[in-house]
Scaffold this motif. Structure first.
Motif, PDB file in Angstrom:
ATOM      1  N   ASP A  79       0.904  -1.041  -0.122  1.00 31.91           N
ATOM      2  CA  ASP A  79       0.010  -0.001   0.155  1.00 31.91           C
ATOM      3  C   ASP A  79       0.954   1.320  -0.062  1.00 31.91           C
ATOM      4  OD1 ASP A  79      -2.519  -1.148   0.063  1.00 31.91           O
ATOM      5  OD2 ASP A  79      -2.817  -0.899   1.794  1.00 31.91           O
ATOM      6  N   PHE A  80       1.966   1.219   0.862  1.00 30.93           N
ATOM      7  CA  PHE A  80       2.728   2.327   0.876  1.00 30.93           C
ATOM      8  C   PHE A  80       3.620   2.732  -0.271  1.00 30.93           C
ATOM      9  CE2 PHE A  80       3.123   1.281   5.618  1.00 30.93           C
ATOM     10  CZ  PHE A  80       2.239   2.908   5.936  1.00 30.93           C
ATOM     11  N   ILE A  81       4.051   1.470  -0.887  1.00 30.32           N
ATOM     12  CA  ILE A  81       4.859   2.148  -2.150  1.00 30.32           C
ATOM     13  C   ILE A  81       3.845   2.234  -3.306  1.00 30.32           C
ATOM     14  CG2 ILE A  81       6.826   0.497  -1.241  1.00 30.32           C
ATOM     15  CD1 ILE A  81       5.953  -1.709  -3.507  1.00 30.32           C
ATOM     16  N   GLN A  82       2.634   2.341  -3.456  1.00 26.04           N
ATOM     17  CA  GLN A  82       1.999   2.710  -4.502  1.00 26.04           C
ATOM     18  C   GLN A  82       2.263   4.198  -4.865  1.00 26.04           C
ATOM     19  OE1 GLN A  82       0.430   0.434  -6.439  1.00 26.04           O
ATOM     20  NE2 GLN A  82       1.187  -0.990  -4.700  1.00 26.04           N
ATOM     21  N   THR A  83       2.580   4.974  -3.784  1.00 30.50           N
ATOM     22  CA  THR A  83       2.779   6.435  -4.156  1.00 30.50           C
ATOM     23  C   THR A  83       4.006   6.650  -4.618  1.00 30.50           C
ATOM     24  OG1 THR A  83       3.642   6.532  -1.650  1.00 30.50           O
ATOM     25  CG2 THR A  83       1.147   6.936  -1.882  1.00 30.50           C
ATOM     26  N   MET A  84       4.866   5.732  -4.775  1.00 32.20           N
ATOM     27  CA  MET A  84       6.222   6.100  -5.131  1.00 32.20           C
ATOM     28  C   MET A  84       6.284   6.415  -6.820  1.00 32.20           C
ATOM     29  SD  MET A  84       8.522   3.250  -3.474  1.00 32.20           S
ATOM     30  CE  MET A  84      10.255   4.185  -3.531  1.00 32.20           C
ATOM     31  N   ARG A  85       6.966   7.390  -6.875  1.00 32.57           N
ATOM     32  CA  ARG A  85       7.291   8.154  -8.258  1.00 32.57           C
ATOM     33  C   ARG A  85       8.585   8.000  -8.827  1.00 32.57           C
ATOM     34  NH1 ARG A  85       6.972  12.660  -7.310  1.00 32.57           N
ATOM     35  NH2 ARG A  85       7.072  12.629  -4.885  1.00 32.57           N
ATOM     36  N   GLN A 117      10.647  -5.450  -8.264  1.00 32.78           N
ATOM     37  CA  GLN A 117      10.112  -5.336  -9.759  1.00 32.78           C
ATOM     38  C   GLN A 117       9.041  -4.033  -9.592  1.00 32.78           C
ATOM     39  OE1 GLN A 117      11.384  -6.839 -12.673  1.00 32.78           O
ATOM     40  NE2 GLN A 117      10.302  -5.170 -13.602  1.00 32.78           N
ATOM     41  N   THR A 118       8.196  -4.261  -8.807  1.00 27.36           N
ATOM     42  CA  THR A 118       6.966  -3.232  -8.570  1.00 27.36           C
ATOM     43  C   THR A 118       7.798  -1.680  -8.397  1.00 27.36           C
ATOM     44  OG1 THR A 118       5.682  -4.728  -7.523  1.00 27.36           O
ATOM     45  CG2 THR A 118       5.248  -2.377  -7.378  1.00 27.36           C
ATOM     46  N   VAL A 119       8.713  -2.100  -7.278  1.00 32.69           N
ATOM     47  CA  VAL A 119       9.533  -0.618  -6.927  1.00 32.69           C
ATOM     48  C   VAL A 119      10.223   0.035  -8.187  1.00 32.69           C
ATOM     49  CG1 VAL A 119      11.235   0.357  -5.510  1.00 32.69           C
ATOM     50  CG2 VAL A 119       9.405  -1.200  -4.563  1.00 32.69           C
ATOM     51  N   ILE A 120      10.823  -0.658  -8.855  1.00 32.20           N
ATOM     52  CA  ILE A 120      11.784  -0.030 -10.247  1.00 32.20           C
ATOM     53  C   ILE A 120      10.933   0.406 -11.208  1.00 32.20           C
ATOM     54  CG2 ILE A 120      13.776  -1.095  -9.561  1.00 32.20           C
ATOM     55  CD1 ILE A 120      13.218  -3.297 -11.967  1.00 32.20           C
ATOM     56  N   GLU A 121       9.493  -0.275 -11.405  1.00 29.62           N
ATOM     57  CA  GLU A 121       8.670   0.258 -12.409  1.00 29.62           C
ATOM     58  C   GLU A 121       8.182   1.494 -11.825  1.00 29.62           C
ATOM     59  OE1 GLU A 121       6.075  -2.782 -13.163  1.00 29.62           O
ATOM     60  OE2 GLU A 121       7.695  -4.056 -14.031  1.00 29.62           O
ATOM     61  N   LYS A 122       7.517   1.728 -10.315  1.00 27.07           N
ATOM     62  CA  LYS A 122       7.288   2.953  -9.841  1.00 27.07           C
ATOM     63  C   LYS A 122       8.225   3.963 -10.145  1.00 27.07           C
ATOM     64  CE  LYS A 122       3.388   1.623  -7.806  1.00 27.07           C
ATOM     65  NZ  LYS A 122       2.233   2.219  -8.479  1.00 27.07           N
ATOM     66  N   LEU A 123       9.309   3.677  -9.852  1.00 33.76           N
ATOM     67  CA  LEU A 123      10.527   4.854 -10.246  1.00 33.76           C
ATOM     68  C   LEU A 123      11.022   5.022 -11.391  1.00 33.76           C
ATOM     69  CD1 LEU A 123      13.344   3.228  -7.349  1.00 33.76           C
ATOM     70  CD2 LEU A 123      11.812   5.249  -7.216  1.00 33.76           C
ATOM     71  N   VAL A 132      17.364  -8.391 -13.272  1.00 35.98           N
ATOM     72  CA  VAL A 132      16.926  -8.223 -11.807  1.00 35.98           C
ATOM     73  C   VAL A 132      16.944  -9.515 -11.267  1.00 35.98           C
ATOM     74  CG1 VAL A 132      14.760  -7.764 -10.385  1.00 35.98           C
ATOM     75  CG2 VAL A 132      15.174  -6.506 -12.755  1.00 35.98           C
ATOM     76  N   ALA A 133      17.790  -9.426 -10.188  1.00 33.36           N
ATOM     77  CA  ALA A 133      17.889 -10.651  -9.193  1.00 33.36           C
ATOM     78  C   ALA A 133      16.929 -10.159  -7.985  1.00 33.36           C
ATOM     79  CB  ALA A 133      19.162 -11.019  -8.801  1.00 33.36           C
ATOM     80  N   ASP A 134      16.133 -10.813  -7.307  1.00 33.97           N
ATOM     81  CA  ASP A 134      15.307 -10.298  -6.174  1.00 33.97           C
ATOM     82  C   ASP A 134      14.780 -11.223  -5.207  1.00 33.97           C
ATOM     83  OD1 ASP A 134      13.212 -11.702  -7.310  1.00 33.97           O
ATOM     84  OD2 ASP A 134      12.207  -9.880  -8.441  1.00 33.97           O
ATOM     85  N   GLY A 135      13.905 -11.111  -4.477  1.00 33.83           N
ATOM     86  CA  GLY A 135      13.524 -12.218  -3.257  1.00 33.83           C
ATOM     87  C   GLY A 135      13.166 -13.292  -3.975  1.00 33.83           C
ATOM     88  N   TYR A 136      12.803 -13.517  -5.267  1.00 36.19           N
ATOM     89  CA  TYR A 136      12.360 -14.679  -5.854  1.00 36.19           C
ATOM     90  C   TYR A 136      13.380 -15.555  -6.511  1.00 36.19           C
ATOM     91  CZ  TYR A 136       7.477 -12.545  -5.419  1.00 36.19           C
ATOM     92  OH  TYR A 136       6.217 -12.213  -4.951  1.00 36.19           O
ATOM     93  N   SER A 137      14.608 -15.091  -6.538  1.00 35.61           N
ATOM     94  CA  SER A 137      15.713 -15.538  -7.395  1.00 35.61           C
ATOM     95  C   SER A 137      16.313 -16.869  -6.904  1.00 35.61           C
ATOM     96  CB  SER A 137      16.693 -14.625  -7.909  1.00 35.61           C
ATOM     97  OG  SER A 137      16.011 -13.414  -8.393  1.00 35.61           O
ATOM     98  N   VAL A 138      16.576 -16.698  -5.325  1.00 34.17           N
ATOM     99  CA  VAL A 138      17.542 -17.741  -5.022  1.00 34.17           C
ATOM    100  C   VAL A 138      16.899 -17.957  -3.510  1.00 34.17           C
ATOM    101  CG1 VAL A 138      19.702 -17.231  -5.991  1.00 34.17           C
ATOM    102  CG2 VAL A 138      18.952 -16.170  -3.486  1.00 34.17           C
ATOM    103  N   GLN A 139      17.370 -19.147  -2.822  1.00 31.33           N
ATOM    104  CA  GLN A 139      16.956 -19.415  -1.553  1.00 31.33           C
ATOM    105  C   GLN A 139      17.243 -18.578  -0.264  1.00 31.33           C
ATOM    106  OE1 GLN A 139      14.373 -21.948  -0.654  1.00 31.33           O
ATOM    107  NE2 GLN A 139      14.074 -21.811  -2.926  1.00 31.33           N
TER     108      GLN A 139
END
Ligand code: BG6
Ligand code: MG
Length: 217
Positions: A79-85, A117-123, A132-139
């Motif tokens: 919810d908070f990051i929806q406002t990111m620009r 991914q959401t954050v870099i798109e908002k930015l 992009v290596a993120d929280g889904y990429s490795v254990q």
């Protein structure tokens, strides 16, 4: 020779720490768990699960309860990051990304976050990032080297051809464990183990950074 730069996201390219803090604080208040801004400092760069485990401390919860609390905190955060620009990109970031591209240096994101991914798109910087290596990429989360090794592999580079830019102690540890050069952003008490330490990316130029990294070796 340096061929790639792997950037952490939270605290390096943008300051999402406040949003993570607000999310955890709301959850902690609802659960009656002690938490404050100071305690939040220990969560920098720490994965969602490890963060929650630090907050719950000795209190016993079932796996289902832990999962529900992680989901709840994440809903608050999302919810908070929806406002990111684009204006939320930290100073110096865009200029540096442009210089790297100009110099033919590959760019990766190496973030523990599942919201990266959401954050870099908002930015508005998603198209400036090659991998992009993120929280889904490795254990294994940082300080394990896995995420950065994955990013290097995706870039088609060897670890020693990569530099990591990090603001968290766990991230510097991960970069060194991966056999990469490390640039630490922030106080030496936190990122002093890095090859080069800077306050932030404002006014930082690739030519100067490359010099500093090579003179350190
Ligand atoms: C890191 C942040 O980048 O990602 C941490 O510094 C956060 O604060 C972690 O806990 C995991 O993020 P997410 O969005 O998957 O909960
Ligand atoms: Mg970070």
């Amino acid at each position: 020779d340096i061929r790639g730069v792997i950037f952490d996201l939270d605290g390096v390219l943008t300051d999402t720490a406040e949003y993570h803090y607000l999310g955890w604080q709301k959850l902690a208040d609802e659960e009656g768990l002690p938490f404050n801004r100071l305690a939040n400092e220990d969560l920098r760069g720490v994965s969602r699960r490890e963060s929650l485990l630090k907050i719950v401390g000795n209190k016993q919860y079932s796996e289902a309860q832990l999962q529900e609390m992680m989901d709840r905190k994440n809903r608050y955060y999302v919810d908070f990051i929806q406002t990111m620009r684009p204006g939320n990109v930290l100073p110096g970031t865009i200029a540096l990304l442009d210089e790297l591209k100009e110099a033919g240096i590959k760019i990766a994101l190496g973030s523990a976050s599942k919201n990266a991914q959401t954050v870099i798109e908002k930015l508005g910087i998603a198209d400036r990032i090659d991998v992009v290596a993120d929280g889904y990429s490795v254990q294994q989360p940082k300080p394990a080297p896995d995420l950065f090794l994955f990013a290097a592999q995706q870039l088609g580079l060897k670890p020693e051809q990569c530099v990591v830019v990090e603001d968290a102690a766990a991230g510097i540890e991960a970069a060194l464990a991966a056999g990469m050069l490390a640039i630490g952003l922030g106080p030496t008490e936190r990122v002093g183990a890095a090859h080069v330490v800077l306050p932030n990316l404002a006014g930082v130029h690739w030519t100067e950074l490359r010099e500093k990294l090579s003179s350190d070796q």
